[in-house]
Design a protein around this motif. Structure first.
Motif, PDB file in Angstrom:
ATOM      1  N   GLY A 109       0.811  -1.214   0.000  1.00  0.00           N
ATOM      2  CA  GLY A 109       0.000   0.000   0.000  1.00  0.00           C
ATOM      3  C   GLY A 109       0.842   1.261   0.000  1.00  0.00           C
ATOM      4  N   LEU A 110       1.818   1.349   0.887  1.00  0.00           N
ATOM      5  CA  LEU A 110       2.636   2.554   0.948  1.00  0.00           C
ATOM      6  C   LEU A 110       3.526   2.698  -0.278  1.00  0.00           C
ATOM      7  CD1 LEU A 110       3.685   2.881   4.692  1.00  0.00           C
ATOM      8  CD2 LEU A 110       1.903   4.066   3.456  1.00  0.00           C
ATOM      9  N   GLY A 121       0.679  11.938  -0.499  1.00  0.00           N
ATOM     10  CA  GLY A 121      -0.078  10.707  -0.343  1.00  0.00           C
ATOM     11  C   GLY A 121       0.432   9.856   0.804  1.00  0.00           C
ATOM     12  N   LEU A 122       1.771   9.795   0.970  1.00  0.00           N
ATOM     13  CA  LEU A 122       2.344   9.015   2.068  1.00  0.00           C
ATOM     14  C   LEU A 122       1.952   9.590   3.425  1.00  0.00           C
ATOM     15  CD1 LEU A 122       5.946   8.209   0.782  1.00  0.00           C
ATOM     16  CD2 LEU A 122       4.088   6.582   1.198  1.00  0.00           C
ATOM     17  N   THR A 123       1.860  10.901   3.517  1.00  0.00           N
ATOM     18  CA  THR A 123       1.444  11.520   4.771  1.00  0.00           C
ATOM     19  C   THR A 123       0.016  11.124   5.122  1.00  0.00           C
ATOM     20  OG1 THR A 123       2.917  13.408   4.406  1.00  0.00           O
ATOM     21  CG2 THR A 123       1.094  13.725   5.950  1.00  0.00           C
ATOM     22  N   LEU A 124      -0.878  11.193   4.139  1.00  0.00           N
ATOM     23  CA  LEU A 124      -2.260  10.760   4.375  1.00  0.00           C
ATOM     24  C   LEU A 124      -2.321   9.281   4.737  1.00  0.00           C
ATOM     25  CD1 LEU A 124      -4.185  12.601   1.518  1.00  0.00           C
ATOM     26  CD2 LEU A 124      -4.462  12.972   3.968  1.00  0.00           C
ATOM     27  N   ALA A 125      -1.512   8.479   4.063  1.00  0.00           N
ATOM     28  CA  ALA A 125      -1.505   7.043   4.341  1.00  0.00           C
ATOM     29  C   ALA A 125      -1.054   6.765   5.768  1.00  0.00           C
ATOM     30  CB  ALA A 125      -0.588   6.330   3.345  1.00  0.00           C
ATOM     31  N   ALA A 126      -0.046   7.488   6.239  1.00  0.00           N
ATOM     32  CA  ALA A 126       0.412   7.291   7.619  1.00  0.00           C
ATOM     33  C   ALA A 126      -0.685   7.653   8.611  1.00  0.00           C
ATOM     34  CB  ALA A 126       1.657   8.132   7.872  1.00  0.00           C
ATOM     35  N   LEU A 127      -1.431   8.699   8.324  1.00  0.00           N
ATOM     36  CA  LEU A 127      -2.546   9.075   9.196  1.00  0.00           C
ATOM     37  C   LEU A 127      -3.617   7.984   9.217  1.00  0.00           C
ATOM     38  CD1 LEU A 127      -2.836  12.819   8.154  1.00  0.00           C
ATOM     39  CD2 LEU A 127      -2.130  11.976  10.395  1.00  0.00           C
ATOM     40  N   MET A 128      -3.901   7.422   8.055  1.00  0.00           N
ATOM     41  CA  MET A 128      -4.887   6.346   7.993  1.00  0.00           C
ATOM     42  C   MET A 128      -4.398   5.114   8.737  1.00  0.00           C
ATOM     43  SD  MET A 128      -6.338   6.562   4.092  1.00  0.00           S
ATOM     44  CE  MET A 128      -7.200   5.032   4.334  1.00  0.00           C
ATOM     45  N   LEU A 129      -3.106   4.803   8.603  1.00  0.00           N
ATOM     46  CA  LEU A 129      -2.563   3.627   9.291  1.00  0.00           C
ATOM     47  C   LEU A 129      -2.680   3.760  10.807  1.00  0.00           C
ATOM     48  CD1 LEU A 129       0.656   2.839   7.221  1.00  0.00           C
ATOM     49  CD2 LEU A 129      -1.426   1.483   7.351  1.00  0.00           C
TER      50      LEU A 129
END
Length: 301
Positions: A109-110, A121-129
């Protein structure tokens, strides 16, 4: 479609490379467990920590993104509980099906989000994780122990000890406290993070078990269809319902379209679940995702 394939095919090439290297016994059987531990306890947490330490936590879209994540997971969980009541699954099978539907391959995913959407996008993904990892871990442990019951401590301990969750919490605390990552710390974390995703994808390939793809074909088929097609469509519907911006919608749909996590096999085996079924789900979903991910993302724009 071509930009999607250009962004995604190197990721699956690394997965296939990991599978080939393990078949060739290179660099040796002892390498892969050690590489997984290094990535899980050091490299990958460095990526999550650095992403959250510099994330815009005051973004007004974050409450809607959090609501979308929890709504999507909650609807999937309720659906699983209803089907379990109708079909009478044992906890061993219910735990495998739950992880097959709700867990996701974080490395893939990342890597995909970084290729498609970059740092934002990676920043948003970290927040979702930070929301999704503890939630799906709790659901998975409960599902695998539903028949024999489990204490609150036994349920929460695997979550509290999870290095990914601890890295997310530490990064958020550093961010909220206003500490910077100067003095070369950001560079150090960047170097560790850069090693995480390619090594993680190689380990994903090395963990695949094609020999497990025998029998259980109906169960494998419907679980893969729900994970790779129905869940991302659910994520898309939730994003539209909550009127998420385009980037947040894309990241949400991509996470819901990922195959299940290879680490689900370890948890299933430790808690007495159907590890053979879990191994087959991981392998088949990962192989099919090479086709479903680019097609689905292209269809959803």
């Amino acid at each position: 479609m071509l930009p999607l394939l250009t962004a995604l095919w190197p990721l699956f090439a690394l997965i296939v490379g990991g599978l080939a290297l393990r078949r060739l016994d290179f660099p040796g059987e002892a390498f892969w467990p050690a590489a997984e531990r290094l990535n899980y306890f050091l490299l990958f947490p460095a990526l999550l920590f650095s992403s959250l330490a510099s994330a815009p936590l005051d973004n007004p879209a974050l409450p809607r993104l959090a609501a979308a994540v929890m709504l999507g997971l909650g609807l999937g969980w309720v659906g699983l509980l209803l089907v379990r009541r109708l079909r009478g699954w044992s906890a061993a099978r219910f735990g495998a099906f739950t992880q097959g539907l709700l867990r996701f391959n974080t490395y893939l995913g990342l890597a995909a989000i970084g290729s498609l959407f970059g740092t934002q996008g990676l920043t948003l993904a970290a927040l979702m994780l930070a929301l999704m990892v503890p939630t799906v871990n709790l659901m998975s442990v409960w599902a695998l122990t539903a028949e024999r019951g489990v204490s609150g401590r036994a349920l929460l301990l695997p979550v509290a000890k999870n290095p990914l969750i601890l890295a997310c919490l530490a990064g958020a605390l550093v961010n909220l406290a206003g500490f910077g990552l100067g003095g070369g710390i950001d560079r150090l974390l960047g170097l560790l993070a850069a090693a995480s995703l390619p090594l993680g994808l190689l380990c994903v390939g090395a963990a695949l078990r094609p020999r497990e793809l025998t029998g259980e074909l109906p169960a494998l088929g419907w679980n893969c269809a729900l994970r790779l097609l129905a869940m991302p469509l659910l994520g898309y519907a939730v994003a539209r319902l909550l009127d998420l911006p385009a980037l947040e919608s894309s990241v949400l749909v991509l996470f819901f379209a990922l195959p299940t996590a290879p680490t689900a096999y370890v948890l299933t085996r430790q808690l007495g679940g159907d590890s053979q079924l879990m191994a087959a789900l991981i392998t088949l979903q990962t192989l099919l995702a090479a086709l479903s991910l680019p097609l689905l993302l292209a269809l959803l724009g």
